[in-house]
Motif scaffolding. Sequence first.
Motif, PDB file in Angstrom:
ATOM      1  N   LEU A 476       0.827  -1.208   0.000  1.00 12.25           N
ATOM      2  CA  LEU A 476       0.000   0.000   0.000  1.00 12.25           C
ATOM      3  C   LEU A 476       0.864   1.262   0.000  1.00 12.25           C
ATOM      4  N   CYS A 477       1.966   1.213   0.749  1.00 10.47           N
ATOM      5  CA  CYS A 477       2.886   2.348   0.763  1.00 10.47           C
ATOM      6  C   CYS A 477       3.489   2.575  -0.622  1.00 10.47           C
ATOM      7  N   ALA A 478       3.982   1.497  -1.235  1.00 11.75           N
ATOM      8  CA  ALA A 478       4.594   1.607  -2.561  1.00 11.75           C
ATOM      9  C   ALA A 478       3.575   2.048  -3.609  1.00 11.75           C
ATOM     10  N   THR A 479       2.334   1.562  -3.485  1.00 14.72           N
ATOM     11  CA  THR A 479       1.290   1.946  -4.441  1.00 14.72           C
ATOM     12  C   THR A 479       1.020   3.439  -4.373  1.00 14.72           C
ATOM     13  N   LEU A 480       0.913   3.968  -3.152  1.00  9.50           N
ATOM     14  CA  LEU A 480       0.642   5.395  -3.015  1.00  9.50           C
ATOM     15  C   LEU A 480       1.776   6.232  -3.612  1.00  9.50           C
ATOM     16  N   PHE A 802      13.446  -0.986  -7.459  1.00 14.38           N
ATOM     17  CA  PHE A 802      14.728  -1.346  -6.853  1.00 14.38           C
ATOM     18  C   PHE A 802      14.874  -0.728  -5.462  1.00 14.38           C
ATOM     19  N   ILE A 803      14.512   0.564  -5.334  1.00 14.98           N
ATOM     20  CA  ILE A 803      14.624   1.258  -4.038  1.00 14.98           C
ATOM     21  C   ILE A 803      13.685   0.620  -3.014  1.00 14.98           C
ATOM     22  N   CYS A 809      13.891  -4.963   2.343  1.00 12.84           N
ATOM     23  CA  CYS A 809      14.805  -6.030   2.776  1.00 12.84           C
ATOM     24  C   CYS A 809      15.661  -5.576   3.956  1.00 12.84           C
ATOM     25  N   LEU A 810      16.164  -4.345   3.880  1.00 14.60           N
ATOM     26  CA  LEU A 810      17.031  -3.835   4.942  1.00 14.60           C
ATOM     27  C   LEU A 810      16.272  -3.737   6.266  1.00 14.60           C
ATOM     28  N   VAL A 811      15.060  -3.149   6.226  1.00 14.89           N
ATOM     29  CA  VAL A 811      14.262  -3.003   7.451  1.00 14.89           C
ATOM     30  C   VAL A 811      13.838  -4.366   7.985  1.00 14.89           C
ATOM     31  N   GLY A 812      13.436  -5.262   7.086  1.00 11.93           N
ATOM     32  CA  GLY A 812      13.012  -6.595   7.509  1.00 11.93           C
ATOM     33  C   GLY A 812      14.120  -7.377   8.177  1.00 11.93           C
ATOM     34  N   ILE A 813      15.316  -7.313   7.611  1.00 13.04           N
ATOM     35  CA  ILE A 813      16.458  -8.060   8.168  1.00 13.04           C
ATOM     36  C   ILE A 813      16.874  -7.488   9.518  1.00 13.04           C
TER      37      ILE A 813
END
Length: 829
Positions: A476-480, A802-803, A809-813
Amino acid sequence: MNIAILKLGWDQFCQHYHTSDSRLLRWTQFCLLFFLLALSMTSSSIRHYLDHNLQQLLGADLVITQYEPLTPVQNQYLTNNSTQLSLNKQLVVTLTNNELWQEVQLKVVDDNYPIQGKLKVSDVLSVESYSAEQGPMPGQIWVGSRLFTTLNLKINQKLLVGGSHLTVQKILHHEPDRLLEGHSVAMRAMINHADLLSLKNNRTDTNDRTKYRYLLSAEKANVDQLLTWAKETIPGAQLVHKSGKHPLALFWQRVENFIGLGSVLLFLMATIAIDQAGRRQIINQKRFIALCMSMGLSRWGCITISFVQWLISFTTLLLPAFVIAYLAQVLAISQMQTLFIGMEVNWNILTVLKTSFILLLLLLTFQIPQWIEIFQVSISQLFRPSKNNKNVIYRVFFSLLSISILTVYYSDNALLTGMILGSLAATIFLLMALTWFVLTLAEKLTQGNMGLIPFSFYMMKQRLLSKTMQILGVGLCATLLLFTLSLLKDFSSTMNNYMRQHDGNLIISKAQKHHIDALKIWSEETNSKIKQLKPFMFSQLVKINGKTLAEHSDTPSDSMATLLKPVRMHWTQDMPDNNMLVSGKWWQKSDKNWHNISVESEIMTDMGLNLGDKLAFNIQGKQYEFTVSSSHEFKSGNGSITFWFQVPHSARENIIATSLYMGSMELPEQAWSSLSKLWLQHPELRLTSVKELADSFDKTLGVIIKLVSIFSFMIILIALLVICACVQGYEADEKIKNGLLLSFGQTKSACLKLSIFEWLVTALIASGGAIFGTWIAGALIYQSQFSLNYVPDPVWILSTLFISILVVCLVGILSNKKNLNVSIKNLLV
């Protein structure tokens, strides 16, 4: 309420205050509190400014504005019921200085202007302004500072305006009735009414959208009497008085409601974060409640403990949220002071209390599913924990209820609300379907294979709900972000290319018959080409089914704001090539009834019109009534010039009005320098370059993108909270999974690789869904609103993809790092 229960609620709050789950819940609730408080407090300041601004900058007790002069009888009535009266006219002309030109809003004032307040002028551009008692004398022209700079003018310079040489006498900084221009940024100039008659080819008394503004000074009783008289006698006039509504009040209300509806997305994501962060907390609470019940506490007493604990948490967040929202308000108002001079921070305690109460209700509905679970707890759950699948239904229902409360609070337009919520629902469904399809297919394809990747797909499929929540938050964030930034960027280039292809590089926005003759001669001399010309007349919609526009609808909309001014009415026998029929029936040549009218479909929706409605138009002093017989909309493939209202060709023969023309041209490079000569002879000819239109649109787009970026920051913040909440909600499961892998001989490095792979899959699905959802929304909007094909920029899309993947990935890890610190011994424990 028992003091012991209150104390127990406080002890529970203190005990859980520093836990990670409680911290996540507080951060999520704090974001919602901060956002809506900042919005409400800023709105309160703006509304206060609008009211105060109306009192100080109206320049009169009553102002009547319309687009044709009053009759001598009407003018005498105003004189008899006022202590002072001033008439000024406003028209748009193009001023030139050598090869420089600029479209200008020219105000023609009489000797009584200004009625109230002072004009601010200066003799040098860089010095402070001083007050002037009267406007320019005959033979003078006063120009705004931006126009002075743009045309490279000098004080005491002669400037040719039509057929007169006027002296640039002063630089104009402020007009006491400047408020009536709203948020216009048009360049301005002022002359005396004695110089109006000498303007060459002046037709402003018989056509065009010249504003006739009557400023009156009168007692309150006379103002009330004049308002009643004006509503009956001149229904098409705009009336503004000191005790009335500010002209921008409805405009700001629409902006505020739009931002408020946008916050539905924030609350939806917050629902996901609260649900996931509270997953582990509710398990601990149920154990505690079962223990309390074993000691004789009633079910309602247990609910009370939980309610007190939650209420204390909510109350402790209010003060810091209010302080930071106040600072945000100060920052927002400081940014607006460049547009609205004199705006100050002002907040109303009732507004804060009202917003806090609405937030209390919204967040309260999030908690009801948990209290339902607590109410169902029994003592036996101390030994045998049970799971009730109905609780998922409760969580979904009360989340939707909370969002519905917010929607009702901010909704002012069914179409706008439907579009926002419809797009939101479509995106959610798309992301959920994509998650289920990808994980199910991947599990089936890798079933029976050995290795970390098949195991990873198997585990993700087993935790489908958790993964769906994560993907929904990120998606939802990426869509907005994609929808606002990429779509708006693509729209600018698409519209520019379309206009360049079909409309040339110069738009003729208004020309009279003698202007067209001059344009044809000039185009032959400069080797230019007139691509299209369409006739029209200015008409003002004054009544719908016998009611004035204000009586018909009080809902703010762009259509309503535009229809308060004269709009173009086109006459044609056949449907234009760039239009298509939406509903109704187009007139035939054999039809003798010329009172039919076709209305653009968006206007039909905005104004709540239906086929068969009666529309009364004021056209050059006479009123004509038409019946809505059809609805049309724009169709791509030809020029972009289209009209809101279209009537049969036979109607033109029965309407007394001046014919005007709108069209477009293609100019070679060498022709641009000779445009100033054409404007010098015909200052009322309206020509606008496509590049100027594109630049103006890009500036507006830049402001929109800044506002959207601020809102997107809140979306990103809550999206990060969603990721963290999803990780913590399933922390125990993750530790068991990693412990099992270690017991099978895998290393911690392999567990890290597996975690990276899972988040990579999560980010890919979320970003892919966002791109697909943005493409669908873009295609639908382009086709329905502009009849164009949406062609996204692949470089922009891939860069955003890509961003997004990298950040997720960074936040999840980082969030999942603690789950890697396990051992086989911990697994046995």
